[in-house]
Design a protein around this motif. Structure first.
Motif, PDB file in Angstrom:
ATOM      1  N   PRO A 201       0.841  -1.199   0.000  1.00 45.73           N
ATOM      2  CA  PRO A 201       0.000   0.000   0.000  1.00 45.73           C
ATOM      3  C   PRO A 201       0.877   1.250   0.000  1.00 45.73           C
ATOM      4  O   PRO A 201       1.937   1.271   0.628  1.00 45.73           O
ATOM      5  N   ALA A 202       0.439   2.283  -0.727  1.00 43.82           N
ATOM      6  CA  ALA A 202       1.168   3.545  -0.707  1.00 43.82           C
ATOM      7  C   ALA A 202       0.821   4.282   0.580  1.00 43.82           C
ATOM      8  O   ALA A 202      -0.283   4.137   1.104  1.00 43.82           O
ATOM      9  N   SER A 203       1.790   5.066   1.102  1.00 47.98           N
ATOM     10  CA  SER A 203       1.494   5.839   2.309  1.00 47.98           C
ATOM     11  C   SER A 203       0.553   6.992   1.978  1.00 47.98           C
ATOM     12  O   SER A 203      -0.313   7.339   2.765  1.00 47.98           O
ATOM     13  N   SER A 204       0.764   7.593   0.801  1.00 53.65           N
ATOM     14  CA  SER A 204      -0.204   8.571   0.328  1.00 53.65           C
ATOM     15  C   SER A 204      -0.100   8.658  -1.188  1.00 53.65           C
ATOM     16  O   SER A 204       0.852   8.166  -1.778  1.00 53.65           O
ATOM     17  N   GLY A 205      -1.097   9.292  -1.794  1.00 55.53           N
ATOM     18  CA  GLY A 205      -1.133   9.386  -3.243  1.00 55.53           C
ATOM     19  C   GLY A 205      -2.108   8.384  -3.837  1.00 55.53           C
ATOM     20  O   GLY A 205      -2.654   7.536  -3.126  1.00 55.53           O
ATOM     21  N   THR A 206      -2.344   8.519  -5.137  1.00 58.91           N
ATOM     22  CA  THR A 206      -3.326   7.631  -5.777  1.00 58.91           C
ATOM     23  C   THR A 206      -2.734   6.985  -7.027  1.00 58.91           C
ATOM     24  O   THR A 206      -1.862   7.551  -7.682  1.00 58.91           O
TER      25      THR A 206
END
Lengths: 342, 268
Positions: free
Chosen positions: B65-70
């Motif tokens: 999973p990314a920590s933030s972003g799409t």
């Protein structure tokens, strides 16, 4: 003349070997210096074997190496035999190999009237009974067999311990929560010598002298070893296999079946191998203490009636059993994991 | 309708960051990393080791999973096909499965009937030249052959996007060159969207339509180089002056990053 394995040096060493042993024998040096005699003999034999090895054509080199590994123990037995016959070693402690073989033959072919037992269950009667379809007789004969008693305890105990061990190990490997909860407890039990819980088992089972407590101790020893190894096997799977499995759409049970289980199997089998050896150790120890049948009982019984060559014969049976059981497990391993390098 | 879907990029990654944290230490692998990949594009990502390029690939694959972003990936017309399939380093082929079982694995997990699965797997095994080894186990194969299995395994599941994580990194130079040729040949047939991570600039220039250069600690995008070399390409392109110039330009840009990465490692 290729300089390899100098033939002159070879004859010199052989001559030295003959001289050394001849002198020791001639001047009755063996009694006092048998250890020195054997030590020098060993060094000379190594030298001779090395020189011959250099002269062997490469084609026969594997055959030569195999013959070395077979002939060395035979040579040891020969030395043992000669040392006992020459009066250097006491036959009470170290009965000569020839007498051990004789004792083994007796154990195999004779029925012990006093203890009403035999090593193999009198195969000449056993085969006849099995052929003649007399299950009662077969049962009786097996009940008097030391080998059958030990094998049964090992097999049943191994199965009863390994099955839940593999299951719990898998669960612990997959779930970090369960692993953290149980790991410390498991380690504490793991270091406990399992023979120490034999009295508890005797207390628990209604028949303290029956098969129950013996099988239970084997099962418990196997259980802890297998659990820990299975857990490590599952936990330490190469992460890239899990990534590949998940990336190609495997999850849940299918990830387990296609990736985790086969990935852990090599370590699981390493655990099973250790557990099988331990099962044998534990059952022999238990049979020393409290049993009326079994190879361990047999060995101890012949110590009690001071029949050392039969005691040694019992040890030989244990060794053969260990080798055969390990080889059998190896076969199972190859059958279950055909993808492993042979 | 078709026109609009063409206009959208196949992959749009916006402001991706990834922080690994084990309680004591925080490692920032990616910071504000954005990237668009067009349908049918062969995109190469080059960067010093530890620049988070492998992490980015795993985020694209949904393994991390990314920590933030799409991340937006345009799905294809057939919803049964996987969005991504990854080619890992060569040791990631399952040692307990035969070549045929390995290549058919993705199809099997998707529930493709056995007969169809075998046909597809067999045709891919033929295409990577392993027909003789169809029932062999990986331990009987060389490193290059194993990676052929890895590539066939990814292609057999016919993904929308092919992700390749330094697939040739562990192979010897000659095997690597052979497989580069093979990847070019296979790619020209279908022109699938590819994101290819490598630490070799030559490899990136040879294979890619664009090369993205990353910085290390944390991983960000430093520069993008379009590779205008003509398609279909083969190894001959490496002999051209243009190839040499491109490689050198990218190396000039990368050099500082490599030195920085080495210094960082030396200090800790």
């Amino acid at each position: 003349m290729n300089g390899k394995g100098n033939p002159k040096l070879l004859s010199l060493l052989t001559l030295l070997f003959a001289l050394w042993n001849g002198c020791l024998t001639l001047f009755h040096g063996w009694t006092a210096f048998w250890w020195l005699g054997l030590g020098v003999d060993f060094l000379l034999i190594v030298g001779i074997a090395e020189l011959i090895g250099k002269r062997i054509p490469p084609l026969y080199a594997p055959l030569y190496r195999r013959s070395l590994s077979v002939s060395f123990p035979l040579l040891l037995f020969l030395a043992w035999e000669l040392l006992v016959r020459g009066g250097v070693l006491s036959p009470d402690w170290f009965p000569p190999p020839s007498r051990i073989v004789q004792a083994l033959w007796e154990l195999i072919t004779k029925f012990d009237e006093f203890s009403k037992t035999s090593l193999l269950g009198r195969p000449w009667l056993l085969l006849g009974a099995a052929w003649g379809n007399r299950p009662e007789t077969v049962k009786e004969l097996l009940a008097e067999s030391h080998l059958y008693a030990t094998l049964m305890r090992v097999f049943v105990g191994f199965f009863l311990g390994a099955t839940p061990g593999i299951l719990l190990g898998m669960v612990m490997g997959v779930s970090p929560t369960i692993r953290t909860m149980i790991d410390a407890t498991l380690s504490a039990f793991y270091v406990l010598p399992k023979i120490a819980i034999f009295p508890i088992m005797m207390l628990i089972f209604p028949d303290p002298f029956g098969e129950g407590p013996k099988i239970a101790v084997v099962a418990i020893s196997v259980f802890f070893l297998v659990t820990i190894n299975t857990m490590v096997g599952v936990r330490d799977i190469e992460p890239v296999y899990l990534e590949a499995g998940r990336n190609y759409g495997a999850s849940g049970f299918r990830l387990f079946y296609h990736v985790i289980l086969p990935g852990a199997l090599p370590v699981v089998f390493a655990g099973l191998r250790i557990a099988l050896g331990t099962a044998l150790i534990v059952i022999i120890a238990v049979e020393f203490v409290r049993a009326k049948t079994g190879v361990g009982f047999l060995t101890f019984y012949y110590w009690e009636i001071l029949s050392p060559e039969k005691m040694y014969a019992g040890l030989v049976v244990v060794m053969v059993l260990g080798v055969l059981l390990t080889a059998g497990l190896k076969k199972v391993e190859q059958w279950v994991m055909p993808w492993r390098k042979p | 309708m078709e026109h609009t879907s063409r206009a959208l990029p196949k992959i749009r990654a916006s402001h991706i960051s990834k922080v690994f944290s084990n309680g004591k230490e925080r490692v920032e692998a990616l910071r504000d990393f954005s990237l668009e990949v067009q349908e049918g594009e062969f995109l190469c990502i080059v960067g010093p080791s530890g620049c988070g390029k492998s992490s980015f690939l795993r985020i694209l694959a949904g393994l991390l999973p990314a920590s933030s972003g799409t991340i937006e990936i345009q799905p294809g017309e057939d919803p049964g096909k996987p969005l991504t399939s990854m080619v890992f380093q060569e040791y990631a082929v399952f040692p307990w499965k035969t070549v045929l079982e390995n290549v058919g694995f993705g199809l099997q997990m998707r529930g493709v009937p056995k007969a169809e699965r075998l046909t597809i797997a067999q045709s891919w095994i033929e295409r990577v030249g392993l027909s003789k080894f169809i029932h062999a186990y990986p331990h009987q194969l060389s490193g290059g052959m194993k990676q052929r299995v890895g590539i066939a395994r990814a292609l057999a599941s016919d993904p929308e996007i092919l992700l390749m994580d330094e697939p040739l990194g562990a192979l010897d130079a000659q095997t690597r060159t052979l497989l580069q040729e093979e990847i070019l040949r296979i790619w020209e047939e279908r022109r699938k969207t590819v994101v290819y991570v490598t630490h070799s600039i030559e490899e990136a220039v040879l294979l890619g339509d664009r090369v993205v250069l990353m910085t290390a600690h944390p991983g960000t995008q430093k520069a993008v180089f379009p590779i205008p070399l003509p398609r279909p390409r083969d190894l001959k392109v490496m002999a051209t002056a243009e190839f040499g110039e491109l490689t050198y330009t990218i190396w000039e840009a990368l050099r500082g990053e490599v030195l920085k990465a080495m210094k960082l490692l030396g200090e800790t």
